[in-house]
Design an enzyme around this catalytic site. Structure first.
Site, PDB file in Angstrom:
ATOM      1  N   ASP A 177       0.803  -1.217   0.000  1.00 56.82           N
ATOM      2  CA  ASP A 177       0.000   0.000   0.000  1.00 56.82           C
ATOM      3  C   ASP A 177       0.835   1.266   0.000  1.00 56.82           C
ATOM      4  O   ASP A 177       2.058   1.240   0.143  1.00 56.82           O
ATOM      5  CB  ASP A 177      -0.915  -0.002   1.227  1.00 56.82           C
ATOM      6  CG  ASP A 177      -2.040  -0.993   1.079  1.00 56.82           C
ATOM      7  OD1 ASP A 177      -2.115  -1.924   1.910  1.00 56.82           O
ATOM      8  OD2 ASP A 177      -2.832  -0.853   0.120  1.00 56.82           O
ATOM      9  N   TYR A 233       7.390  -9.691   7.084  1.00 56.89           N
ATOM     10  CA  TYR A 233       7.329  -8.239   7.202  1.00 56.89           C
ATOM     11  C   TYR A 233       8.102  -7.829   8.439  1.00 56.89           C
ATOM     12  O   TYR A 233       8.212  -8.588   9.411  1.00 56.89           O
ATOM     13  CB  TYR A 233       5.883  -7.766   7.357  1.00 56.89           C
ATOM     14  CG  TYR A 233       5.105  -7.739   6.067  1.00 56.89           C
ATOM     15  CD1 TYR A 233       4.418  -8.870   5.623  1.00 56.89           C
ATOM     16  CD2 TYR A 233       5.051  -6.589   5.292  1.00 56.89           C
ATOM     17  CE1 TYR A 233       3.705  -8.840   4.427  1.00 56.89           C
ATOM     18  CE2 TYR A 233       4.336  -6.550   4.104  1.00 56.89           C
ATOM     19  CZ  TYR A 233       3.670  -7.681   3.673  1.00 56.89           C
ATOM     20  OH  TYR A 233       2.968  -7.656   2.490  1.00 56.89           O
TER      21      TYR A 233
END
Lengths: 430, 430
Positions: A132, A208
Site C-alpha cells: 500500500d 514483514y
C-alpha cells in the site's frame, strides 16, 4: 522552485493588465490580437498549474520513428526480479487510478526505456503482492519475461518470429535497470525461472518487519500477546476485510512473531518486530501492530488478542485505527528452488544510494534529539523525564480524553453482513 | 492536489479558446469584455502557479468588518521572543521575493491571527539575523512590540490614544502563539526588554551547530584545522561575499570551534560541530565545514586553512561547494541582562511535537540501516566493509574522477574586483 519562478517571468514578462479605458483606445484588430495573446498565455498557465506536481516537465515521449528497437533479434527469458523500494513518498506499489506516482509505474518506465521489454502487455508480468501507499519493501518479487542475449538456458525461449543472440553471459539486468531507476527503487537480484512459476502463488513465506521506538512500551506484555497470534487463526478482527474483492476466507497461519528490543532504558531505542506468514490479509500487520501497541501502553491486556481471535464470540471487529504505514517493510519472500544472482558492483552502488538517504534522515533525527535534550534541560526543575519518549506518538488518530477499551467500542459489520451487502449489490446490478 | 484541481475547474469551466475567425464576429465592446475577462483569469492563474507551494488553500483573510479587535484598550510591550524552527522545508527565514513559505511569514500569520500585533508595520519588529533556505534554529531571537494586558512593567508602554488593562500577570505569549503556529515553528521563551534594545545589534555571541556522521573522516585532522580558525581573521575565503549589500569588511572573530565525536569505530555515529562567534559572514559556517570535510577526507592538509586565511597571499577565493544547509542550526544567541521566561506546559507540548517529528525521521533511518546491513551481508564475500559509510555523501556537487586540490582551482573575483564592479554599476545607473 527556481523552475517555477523562471517560467513565471518567461510567461509574463512583467505584463500588466490594461484598464477598460485603455482598451477603448484600441481598434478591433488590436483587440483581437490581444485576445489571442491572452488566450495563449492562459493556456500556458493552465498547463503550468496542472502539471505542477509532475516531477518531469515533459510528458512521456513516445518512441521516435526510426529508433525502434528490434526485439525480434532476441530471445526472451522468464525471470524473477527482487526489487527493494522505499515506499514513503509513493502512492503504493500500484493504485486503482493507475497514478504515475507508483513503484510499478517507475519499474515499467525503466523496463521500457532500457528495451528489456517491448510493452507491459507482452511481458508476461506478475507481481508478488501489492504494497500500500507508504509501505516499503526489501524483497518484492515480480515475474516477467525480459529480452535475453543468450540462446538457451533456464527460462530462455525463442518466441515465434524471433531469432536469438548467442552470448556467453546473460545481460546485466540489475545494472541496466538500476542505472535508470530512481535511487529509492533498486533491483537487488534476479533469477532465471521455469515458465509457469508465479511470483505471487509460488511464494512459500513472506516476512514483514515493523520498526518503532521503545518509548514507554511494555515490550514483555507485547511479546506475551504476540504468542497468542502464532499459528492458524481466523484473523478477521486483525485486518480490513476485502469482501468486495472476493476475500471470504480469513484464516491465515502466522509462523513467527518476534520483537527485537535493545536492552537498556533509553526510550529512543529502536525496536524491530518481525512477522512471518504464508500469506497475509489486507492491512493485517498494521492491525496486529496497532493492537500490540495498545497492549504495550498497558491500555489493554494481552488477553485482548485471544478475545479478538475468538470470532465465534466476537464476529464483528471493534473500530480501531491501524498503525502507521511508514515503518512497515516487506522484508523477505521465499521461494523453492530459486537461485538468486547478484551484481557486486550494483550492490555497492545501491548501498551508496541508501547511505545518502540514510544521512538525510539521521541528521534530522539527531538535530531533533539535540533540541529536545536542550528543552528538557531548561524545564523546571530540570526534569529530564520530560524528554522521555511518549508512546502516544505511535498511535494514529486523535487521542480521546478518556480511553475507550477495544471491547467496548463500536463494531464494524460482520463478514456475513458484508457478504450479504455485496450479494444485494450484485443482484441489483443484474 | 485536490485543491488545485478544483480551482482548475472553477476557473476554467471548460472554457475553450476562440479562433481569430470567431473573434472577428464580435464587436468592439464584446472584445473589450473578453480581454478584461481573460486578464482576470490570467491573474488568478498566475496566483495559482506562484502560490502552488503554499500549505494553505486560501489567501490570508482580511479582518472582517465588525470583528475588528480593539487594540486601543491595551498597552504594548517591547519584548524579545526566542523562536525555534526546523527550516528544512522552508525557503528561509525570509526571502527576497517575499514568498509565503518562510518562517517569518508563518510568524506574522500567527502574530496577527492572535491579535498580538495589529500589523507588521506598527509592531516595531526586528529580527536577529536571517537564516537561509533549509537552515534551522533553536535560538532565533526577534524583538517586537506585542499587545499587553498589564499596565506597567519592564517594556510596557501606553501608546497615544490607548488605555491599558491592569491584569496581574502578562498574557501567555508562548502558549497563545504556539497554539496557532505549525509544529516545526515554536516559541520557546519571551523576555520583556527596554525600548531600544535590538535583537540584531545587541547580540553578543552567536553559536551554530553542524551535525554529520563520522563516516571515514579523520576527526583529528579536522580538529587540528579548526584551531587555525580561532580568533580574529579575514574570512573572505570562507564565505560568500556580499559586496552588493554593502559588506566590505570580512574580519570576524571565532571564539570557539569544537567537534564532538563519539568514541568507537562506527561510521554511522553522529558528530556535532559547534562554532561560536560574535557575528558571522554569509554562508561562513557552511564554507568552513566544506573545507574541514575535505581535510577530514585527507584530500587536503590542515594547513590549507592557514593558506585560505592568508588573504594577502590569496586574495581570491578558490571555487568550492559549501556544505549542505540541512544539518546547520543557529543554536544560541546571547544577550546581556535578558531574563528569559518559559512556560512549562508549552515546553511539554513543544517537546511532544518534536518527538513526533523525530520518530518520522528516526524510523526511516533505522529502516535504511537494516536494509544496508542486509545488503552487505549478501555481498561476496560477505564483506561488511561494504557497509562502511563513505564520507563522499557529505560533499556537495558531482564527484570528479580526479580530485582537484583547492589551491589549484579556478578563483573567484577578489574583494577589490567585486567592489569595482559594483561601483561601475552604480555609476552606470546614475
Amino acid at each position: 522552485m527556481a523552475g517555477i519562478s523562471n517560467n513565471y517571468e518567461d510567461v509574463f514578462k512583467k505584463r500588466r493588465e490594461l484598464k477598460k479605458s485603455e482598451l477603448n483606445l484600441l481598434d478591433k484588430d488590436e483587440l483581437i490580437t490581444k485576445v489571442i495573446q491572452l488566450q495563449a498565455q492562459n493556456e500556458q498557465l493552465q498547463r503550468l498549474v496542472y502539471l505542477n506536481e509532475k516531477t518531469e516537465k515533459n510528458t512521456p515521449k513516445k518512441k521516435k520513428e526510426g529508433r525502434q528497437f528490434n526485439f525480434t533479434k532476441f530471445a526472451k527469458r522468464h525471470v524473477f526480479l527482487q526489487i527493494a523500494y522505499l515506499g514513503w513518498d509513493y502512492l503504493g506499489y500500484v493504485t486503482q487510478d493507475h497514478s504515475e506516482r507508483t513503484i510499478e509505474a517507475e519499474l515499467f518506465k525503466a523496463l521500457t526505456k532500457t528495451c528489456l521489454i517491448e510493452s507491459r502487455e507482452t511481458a508476461n508480468y506478475h507481481r508478488c503482492g501489492r504494497t500500500d501507499k507508504g509501505v516499503s519493501a526489501f524483497f518484492q518479487v515480480i515475474s516477467i519475461d525480459l529480452r535475453s542475449q543468450v540462446s538457451s538456458s533456464l527460462g530462455v525461449y525463442i518466441p515465434e518470429g524471433h531469432t536469438a543472440k548467442d552470448e556467453e553471459e546473460e545481460m546485466d539486468y540489475i545494472g541496466i535497470l538500476n542505472r535508470v531507476l530512481p535511487k529509492e527503487i533498486q533491483v537487488i537480484a534476479w533469477a532465471p525461472v521455469e515458465q509457469g512459476l508465479s511470483s505471487r502463488f509460488d511464494c512459500k513465506k513472506r516476512t514483514y518487519k515493523y520498526f518503532f521506538p521503545k518509548a514507554d512500551l511494555d515490550i514483555q506484555a507485547m511479546r506475551e500477546a504476540s504468542q497468542y497470534l502464532l499459528g492458524t487463526h481466523d484473523f478477521r478482527n486483525f485486518c480490513k476485510m476485502d469482501v468486495g474483492n472476493g476475500v471470504i476466507n480469513y484464516t491465515r497461519n502466522i509462523l513467527q512473531l518476534t520483537i527485537d528490543a535493545p536492552t537498556g532504558d533509553d526510550s529512543y531505542n529502536m525496536c524491530e518486530l518481525t512477522i512471518q506468514g504464508q500469506a497475509f490479509l489486507w492491512h493485517q500487520v498494521r492491525c496486529v501492530v496497532a493492537i500490540l501497541f495498545l497492549i504495550g501502553q498497558r491500555k489493554e491486556n494481552p488477553d485482548l488478542v485471544k478475545e479478538l481471535l475468538d470470532v465465534d464470540k466476537n464476529p464483528r471487529k471493534p473500530q480501531y485505527s491501524m498503525a502507521s504505514e511508514i515503518p512497515l517493510i516487506l522484508f523477505d519472500s521465499s521461494y523453492e528452488g530459486i537461485e538468486w544472482k547478484h551484481n557486486q558492483q550494483s550492490l555497492k552502488t545501491t548501498i551508496k544510494h541508501f547511505q545518502e538517504l540514510w544521512c538525510n534522515y539521521a541528521v534530522r533525527a539527531t538535530m531533533l534529539n539535540k533540541i529536545m535534550a536542550t528543552l528538557s534541560s531548561i524545564s523546571v526543575p530540570g526534569n529530564l523525564e520530560m524528554n522521555k519518549l511518549n508512546s502516544q506518538i505511535l498511535i494514529e488518530g486523535v487521542e480521546s480524553k478518556v480511553y475507550k477499551p477495544i471491547m467496548k467500542r463500536q463494531l464494524c459489520d460482520s463478514l456475513e453482513q458484508k457478504m450479504e451487502h455485496f450479494a444485494k449489490r450484485f443482484k441489483h446490478k443484474n
